[in-house]
Write a protein that holds these residues in place. Structure first.
Motif, PDB file in Angstrom:
ATOM      1  N   LYS A 161       0.839  -1.211   0.000  1.00 11.70           N
ATOM      2  CA  LYS A 161       0.000   0.000   0.000  1.00 11.70           C
ATOM      3  C   LYS A 161       0.869   1.255   0.000  1.00 11.70           C
ATOM      4  O   LYS A 161       0.607   2.216  -0.740  1.00 11.70           O
ATOM      5  N   GLU A 168      -1.069   6.185  -7.361  1.00 11.81           N
ATOM      6  CA  GLU A 168      -2.285   5.682  -7.999  1.00 11.81           C
ATOM      7  C   GLU A 168      -3.032   6.787  -8.734  1.00 11.81           C
ATOM      8  O   GLU A 168      -3.072   7.938  -8.281  1.00 11.81           O
ATOM      9  N   GLN A 170      -6.323   6.607  -9.431  1.00 13.07           N
ATOM     10  CA  GLN A 170      -7.625   6.736  -8.776  1.00 13.07           C
ATOM     11  C   GLN A 170      -7.410   6.658  -7.266  1.00 13.07           C
ATOM     12  O   GLN A 170      -7.079   5.605  -6.736  1.00 13.07           O
ATOM     13  N   GLU A 173      -7.658   3.486  -4.186  1.00 13.60           N
ATOM     14  CA  GLU A 173      -7.663   2.099  -4.668  1.00 13.60           C
ATOM     15  C   GLU A 173      -6.763   1.195  -3.825  1.00 13.60           C
ATOM     16  O   GLU A 173      -7.129   0.063  -3.499  1.00 13.60           O
ATOM     17  N   ALA A 176      -8.341   0.511  -0.417  1.00 15.22           N
ATOM     18  CA  ALA A 176      -9.465  -0.418  -0.527  1.00 15.22           C
ATOM     19  C   ALA A 176      -8.977  -1.842  -0.758  1.00 15.22           C
ATOM     20  O   ALA A 176      -9.537  -2.807  -0.206  1.00 15.22           O
ATOM     21  N   LEU A 177      -7.927  -1.989  -1.565  1.00 11.83           N
ATOM     22  CA  LEU A 177      -7.385  -3.316  -1.838  1.00 11.83           C
ATOM     23  C   LEU A 177      -6.736  -3.911  -0.593  1.00 11.83           C
ATOM     24  O   LEU A 177      -6.858  -5.113  -0.327  1.00 11.83           O
ATOM     25  N   ILE A 214      -2.946  -2.104 -10.075  1.00 10.39           N
ATOM     26  CA  ILE A 214      -3.558  -0.781  -9.893  1.00 10.39           C
ATOM     27  C   ILE A 214      -2.876   0.209 -10.839  1.00 10.39           C
ATOM     28  O   ILE A 214      -1.636   0.328 -10.833  1.00 10.39           O
TER      29      ILE A 214
END
Length: 430
Positions: A161, A168, A170, A173, A176-177, A214
């Motif tokens: 992360k 990223e 967006q 993302e 959330a992943l 991603i």
């Protein structure tokens, strides 16, 4: 049995909710799932705010280190919230067993519980040092393997992360992943699955591939490493949301994994036997644990590198970084590991380092702040800033000091980019 304080009995697993302080949010969620798999009803605390440190100051001597104030304050704040049946609530706390004051937190906590009017609440100790035999959490082989899996998975998810979110396309993302995989891993652990080496070898490449998919734009950003006292280093409560703040400053953050600290503790047992004498079984046992962990460490490194992510050094190489820098006999608190992690970060491209330390924590002031000049001598590009965390330290002051460090980092990054552009132009003209 010692009757001076309540003991957590086997029967209480059915009747009591066990509250867990939130040090490393990702790793501790999986730890909570491991406890649930063993029949405990647990809750990972998330209560923050100024009232936590105020309660800690009220019931713990203000000369005690900051993490103790926060952990005990968080417990007391939760107990006072009205959410829990106080006759069916228990607490759990870790004990390192070393010379650090952290080994005494459990005694400070029990004293605070009595003073605050909760003498009936039992406290469980999670330790590997033979402490608190009457109140120690039973550690079978399955649970130990689950604990290590929590560290492995947690470190991997944190690293993925951290190296994806700043780039990223967006926003949100990567977060959330991370949550998606964390939910899945916790569910598997609760069902007694997912913690074997075979299962982790299968799952980890899939996790990394998901993050690598991603869409990102790898624009140059300031890279910041964070080291320090273990609680303040990882806990958003302890470091005033340091990772979140650095994200608002458009930085990529490298938070060395919890696995390094576990290996450090095992290595120190063997090192103590080598240096000062001791039972051969202790040294053999420590070396066995290190060998076991090294198997999954290798997998994690390969998984990260295969998807183009920065991977930590193997622990054996981290130990070698201490040569000519600090003695591995320095084992109090985070000891030599803190200095070695700073060296690793600098060598790995994270020249901007925040050393997060509780004010008055002697091991961290010596191995952190005290080693800055030596590190700058060895690594001239190092841009290190020690930040003290204490009830009297203001968040504004801490963030302003970090912003000054980041200003220097941005100047260096801009100069580096300008130099690279100049080199490219010269190459084209040639």
């Amino acid at each position: 049995m010692n009757a001076s304080y309540p003991i957590f009995t086997e029967e209480m697993k059915q009747t009591h909710k066990v509250l867990i302080p939130n040090m490393a949010p990702v790793q501790f969620r999986i730890l909570a799932a491991a406890l649930e798999a063993h029949g405990y009803n647990v809750e990972l605390l998330g209560n923050c705010g100024s009232q936590v440190s105020e309660l800690g100051l009220k019931y713990v001597h203000n000369d005690t280190c900051y993490p103790a104030l926060l952990v005990i304050g968080q417990f007391l704040d939760a107990l006072a919230s009205g959410k829990y049946d106080l006759d069916h609530t228990a607490l759990i706390i870790t004990q390192t067993g070393g010379g650090c004051r952290a080994s005494n937190y459990i005694f400070l906590l029990r004293k605070a519980l009595v003073r605050a009017g909760y003498p009936q609440i039992p406290v469980l100790s999670l330790n590997f040092s033979g402490l608190e035999k009457e109140s120690s959490l039973p550690l079978d082989l399955t649970f130990l393997r689950m604990l290590l899996a929590a560290v492995y998975y947690g470190d991997l998810l944190v690293a993925l992360k951290a190296q994806t979110a700043p780039y990223e396309l967006q926003s949100g993302e990567a977060e959330a992943l991370q949550k998606k995989w964390l939910d899945r891993i916790c569910q598997e652990v609760r069902q007694g699955k997912g913690y074997s080496h075979r299962e982790m070898r299968t799952l980890m490449p899939a996790i990394a591939a998901d993050f690598a998919a991603i869409p990102v734009e790898r624009t140059p950003k300031v890279k910041v490493g964070v080291v320090g006292e273990i609680y303040v280093k990882y806990s958003p409560l302890g470091n005033n949301g340091l990772e979140e703040f650095l994200a608002t400053q458009d930085c990529e953050v490298n938070l060395p994994g919890l696995m390094g600290f576990v290996q450090y503790c095992a290595y120190n047992l063997a090192e103590t036997s080598r240096r000062y004498g001791g039972g051969i079984m202790k040294k053999y046992g420590a070396d066995l644990v290190l060998g076991y962990i090294a198997q999954m460490e290798k997998v994690i490194i390969q998984v990260l590198q295969s998807q183009g992510y920065h991977a930590p050094l193997p622990f054996r190489e981290l130990v070698r970084l201490t040569d000519g820098l600090i003695s591995t006999g320095d084992m109090m608190g985070e000891g030599w590991l803190l200095t070695a992690e700073m060296a690793e970060l600098i060598r790995g491209g994270y020249e901007n380092v925040i050393c997060a330390q509780p004010f008055g924590c002697l091991p961290n002031h010596i191995c952190g702040k005290g080693m800055i000049n030596k590190l700058r001598e060895l690594y001239p590009a190092a841009n290190i800033t020690p930040i003290d965390y204490d009830p009297s330290a203001t968040r504004v002051n801490q963030e302003n000091r970090i912003k000054l460090m980041l200003a220097v980092a941005r100047e260096r990054l801009e100069a580096q980019e300008a130099s690279q552009e100049g080199d490219e132009e010269e190459a084209i003209l040639a």
